[in-house]
Write a protein that holds these residues in place. Structure first.
Motif, PDB file in Angstrom:
ATOM      1  N   GLU A   2       0.804  -1.222   0.000  1.00 32.59           N
ATOM      2  CA  GLU A   2       0.000   0.000   0.000  1.00 32.59           C
ATOM      3  C   GLU A   2       0.838   1.275   0.000  1.00 32.59           C
ATOM      4  OE1 GLU A   2       0.872  -1.811   2.523  1.00 32.59           O
ATOM      5  OE2 GLU A   2       0.243  -1.059   4.488  1.00 32.59           O
ATOM      6  N   ASP A  34       4.376  -6.657  -0.916  1.00 36.40           N
ATOM      7  CA  ASP A  34       4.282  -7.688   0.108  1.00 36.40           C
ATOM      8  C   ASP A  34       4.607  -9.041  -0.521  1.00 36.40           C
ATOM      9  OD1 ASP A  34       3.551  -6.260   2.490  1.00 36.40           O
ATOM     10  OD2 ASP A  34       1.556  -5.950   1.652  1.00 36.40           O
ATOM     11  N   GLY A  54       4.674  -5.887   7.916  1.00 37.21           N
ATOM     12  CA  GLY A  54       4.755  -7.290   7.522  1.00 37.21           C
ATOM     13  C   GLY A  54       5.230  -8.270   8.579  1.00 37.21           C
ATOM     14  N   ASP A 103       1.766 -10.758   5.666  1.00 37.70           N
ATOM     15  CA  ASP A 103       2.861 -10.325   6.541  1.00 37.70           C
ATOM     16  C   ASP A 103       4.042 -11.273   6.361  1.00 37.70           C
ATOM     17  OD1 ASP A 103       1.665  -8.046   7.542  1.00 37.70           O
ATOM     18  OD2 ASP A 103       0.575  -9.159   9.075  1.00 37.70           O
TER      19      ASP A 103
HETATM   20 MG    MG Z   1       1.551  -4.648   5.765  1.00 44.19          MG
END
Ligand code: MG
Ligand code: AMP
Length: 400
Positions: A178, A218, A242, A249
């Protein structure tokens, strides 16, 4: 894991960096690697503390013949004989026979003669060799953080270089699909990366050299490759994001693949999910690595609690944490049980006491209340509420 045990384990896993020799000016702010023993006296010779005249102590108000002059930096070529005086400047080596220096203000001058307006005091205005430091004395202890005064002391002793612990290279990596760089184009579901800025500034203010990266992903492979590429440039790796329980994560997975890095739930709030361990950055060179949570305040508090002490340790310093004070709670504080809670507080002085008041919403994503905070108040793990008037420990965020 309880916070104190976690902190101790983290600190014990880290050793100071190998010392290096630096030119004096480059060593300011670094901790000394060894004790410094004076190899010579400072000052190196008896000298005058005033512009005036070197005389013998039994000089009277009779006229004295000025037998010569010694300026700072001159080797004296005359001695003080009975009935004579030698003109001396501040810092000049005192001629043989000097028993007192009389400031020029206390002397009547007439050509190459002078008369003292008051009798000399034996030893007056003379600076003895070694009066600041004697040869053989330990002047600075290992671990001393070099400041203007201690650098000056080293210079006065004649050292051009000094052995210190170097500035650690801290690599800060923000992660998350993001994330967008501030100034960049933001899609409706994206946010600007704040954490890498927060952590980089904190690391710099702690005395580290920094590299800052944002990995807007990610994806496990992308994260792994980016981190692997950065490792050779790091003495300490700090990632953010993460490491929680979400599906994406994956930083904690990547760090665990790269070295002996373990994820743990630390008994603190904010900042509970944490990863820490050692990774082999180059053959036989293991560096500490933190996987900090993504919420900005969690990342900040985790830095203060764990990363700062580790940077300090790499720097060979003994003072690992920020200074703390004891304050009086000025507005009620709610907290969680079983965890140490760090509450953002503003401080003010009243009647010789510090008063601490929460700065607002304490959510772990609310940077705003951190901006207004002077300190982090520590609510012990066995308390879920602190009442007005109770004493609380506050870690000062604006002092070294
Ligand atoms: Mg994250
Ligand atoms: P995570 O730890 O990755 O689950 O992130 C927790 C929260 O922190 C999410 O709301 C993220 O969007 C936010 N976050 C993660 N990284 C950053 C960052 N670099 N700057 C600002 N917020 C972040």
């Amino acid at each position: 894991m309880p916070l104190p045990a976690r902190l101790q384990a983290v600190i014990e896993a880290v050793q100071p960096l190998a010392p290096i020799a630096l030119a004096l000016l480059d060593a300011a702010g670094c901790a000394l690697a060894n004790d410094v023993v004076a190899h010579a006296d400072v000052p190196p010779f008896d000298n005058s503390a005033m512009d005036g005249y070197a005389v013998s102590a039994d000089s009277t108000d009779e006229w004295l013949v000025v037998g010569g002059e010694v300026a700072a930096g001159d080797d004296p070529t005359v001695a003080v004989e009975p009935g004579t005086a030698v003109r001396v400047m501040t810092g000049a080596q005192l001629p043989p026979g000097t028993e007192a220096v009389v400031p020029v203000e206390l002397v009547e001058e007439d050509g190459d003669r002078i008369r003292l307006t008051e009798p000399p005091r034996s030893g007056a205005h003379m600076r003895g060799a070694g009066e600041s430091v004697r040869a053989g004395e330990t002047v600075l202890d290992a671990g001393t953080v070099l400041d203007a005064a201690s650098i000056g002391m080293l210079a006065a002793l004649g050292h051009a270089y000094v052995s210190v612990y170097p500035q650690p290279r801290v690599v800060v990596v923000a992660t998350g699909e993001e994330l967008v760089e501030p100034g960049g184009e933001r899609s409706p579901s994206a946010i600007y990366d704040a954490n890498s800025y927060v952590l980089t500034v904190l690391a710099r203010q702690t005395g580290a050299v920094t590299v800052r990266r944002m990995i807007a992903s990610d994806d496990k492979q992308v994260l792994r490759e980016a981190i692997e590429e950065l490792l050779p440039h790091a003495d300490l790796l700090v990632t953010t994001g993460g490491v929680s329980a979400g599906r994406y994560d994956l930083v904690k997975v990547v760090l665990a693949e790269l070295g002996d890095v373990r994820f743990s739930r630390v008994g603190m709030r904010p900042g509970m999910p944490q990863a820490f361990g050692l990774i082999e950055a180059d053959p036989d060179r293991f560096i500490p690595c933190f996987g900090l949570p993504g919420n900005p305040v969690s990342a900040y508090v985790s830095f203060e609690v764990f990363v700062r002490p580790v940077i300090r340790r790499l720097q060979g310093r003994r003072d690992l944490s920020r200074p703390r004070i004891s304050a009086t709670v000025e507005a009620p504080i709610d907290s969680v049980t079983d965890k140490v809670e760090f509450v953002r507080v503003a401080l003010r002085r009243r009647d010789g006491d510090w008063l601490a008041r929460p700065t607002g919403d304490q959510g772990s994503g609310i940077l705003r209340s951190l901006v207004e905070a002077d300190g982090l108040a520590e609510v012990p793990a066995d308390r879920d509420y602190m009442d007005i008037g109770e004493r609380i420990v506050v870690h000062l965020l604006r002092s070294e």
